[in-house]
Design an enzyme around this catalytic site. Sequence first.
Site, short mmCIF file in Angstrom:
data_model
loop_
_atom_site.label_atom_id
_atom_site.label_comp_id
_atom_site.label_asym_id
_atom_site.label_seq_id
_atom_site.Cartn_x
_atom_site.Cartn_y
_atom_site.Cartn_z
N ARG A 68 0.83 -1.21 0.00
CA ARG A 68 0.00 0.00 0.00
C ARG A 68 0.86 1.26 0.00
O ARG A 68 0.50 2.26 -0.64
CB ARG A 68 -0.91 -0.03 1.23
CG ARG A 68 -1.91 1.12 1.30
CD ARG A 68 -2.99 0.80 2.32
NE ARG A 68 -3.95 1.88 2.45
CZ ARG A 68 -4.03 2.69 3.50
NH1 ARG A 68 -3.19 2.54 4.52
NH2 ARG A 68 -4.95 3.64 3.55
N ASN A 100 -3.61 9.08 4.36
CA ASN A 100 -2.43 8.46 4.96
C ASN A 100 -2.38 8.56 6.49
O ASN A 100 -1.82 7.69 7.16
CB ASN A 100 -1.16 9.12 4.40
CG ASN A 100 -0.99 8.89 2.91
OD1 ASN A 100 -1.43 7.87 2.38
ND2 ASN A 100 -0.38 9.84 2.22
#
Length: 328
Positions: A68, A100
């Site tokens: 990811r 994030n």
Amino acid sequence: TGASSMAAGMNASALCFVLLVVMAAGGASAQLSTGFYSSSCPGALGAVASVVQSAVAKEPRMGASILRLFFHDCFVQGCDGSLLLDDTASFQGEKTAMPNNGSVRGFEVIDAIKVAVENICPGVVSCADVLAIAARDSVVAVRIGGPNWAVKVGRRDSTTASFSGANNNIPPPTSGLANLTSLFAAQGLSQKDMVALSGSHTIGQARCTNFRAHIYNETDIDSGFAGTRQSGCPPNSGSGDNNLAPLDLQTPTAFENNYYKNLVAKKGLLHSDQELFNGGATDPLVQYYVSSQSAFFADFVAGMIKMGDISPLTGNNGEIRKNCRKSN
């Protein structure tokens, strides 16, 4: 004759033009190659693989986390290691952007890889390449590993990051099919690439805050599956937000095509997952990957290579960071 020399000149000009067009189309990615470090740092690939294998053996989820990181890096300014830069008093990086913040993880594994690589070849291998190689090794290292492929390398590291790019370019889990398609298209990735790369959700976990609305408010979900997930994800925001659930209900540490089988059974964990099989243009592709794991693997590898070619810094652009968390 004058005519033939003129024709030869025109042919040479045409050839030059064709070469220029090809070079422009290939862009910087043409300078990436699988053998970039074969003489300058022949031990690089082995050093990366060793750290990734031990990290994934220690915590199986880490494979998905590193994969990811690569996605989230490449979707902002290209695959340039910009995601790895820490915020400072005078610098706002990408780690605290909405997609994030409190969510991306695995930076300490990237740090450990960088130390291992610096020990054998100081100042040679970029953090951007460390991440690209580690993403491939993560797919291979999970309990039941996925496909292997040769990673193109030769990227250099950015000295900048884009907080706004991270907020705007990375597809949120609430995305519908049209939004997903356009965000991937903005990176030069097709709808086929998008469906194949989404298959990375065959491993890893998601936080309750990212699937709460899907399991409580939406109808394109198997009711039994929704109930199972509700037991670990309270309905009210702020309660159990960080509780985890596997993206692939059946085999969260095996890289295979069960993710697509889940979608057909209306057991996609994220809204954006189930959008790939919800009466839209991507339904046939999902069904194709259900019927052929080898086709999924082939298209996933092609998508990963294509994503790795997004706007790399090469030549004299960027730098080779000594520490992945800060520019030199």
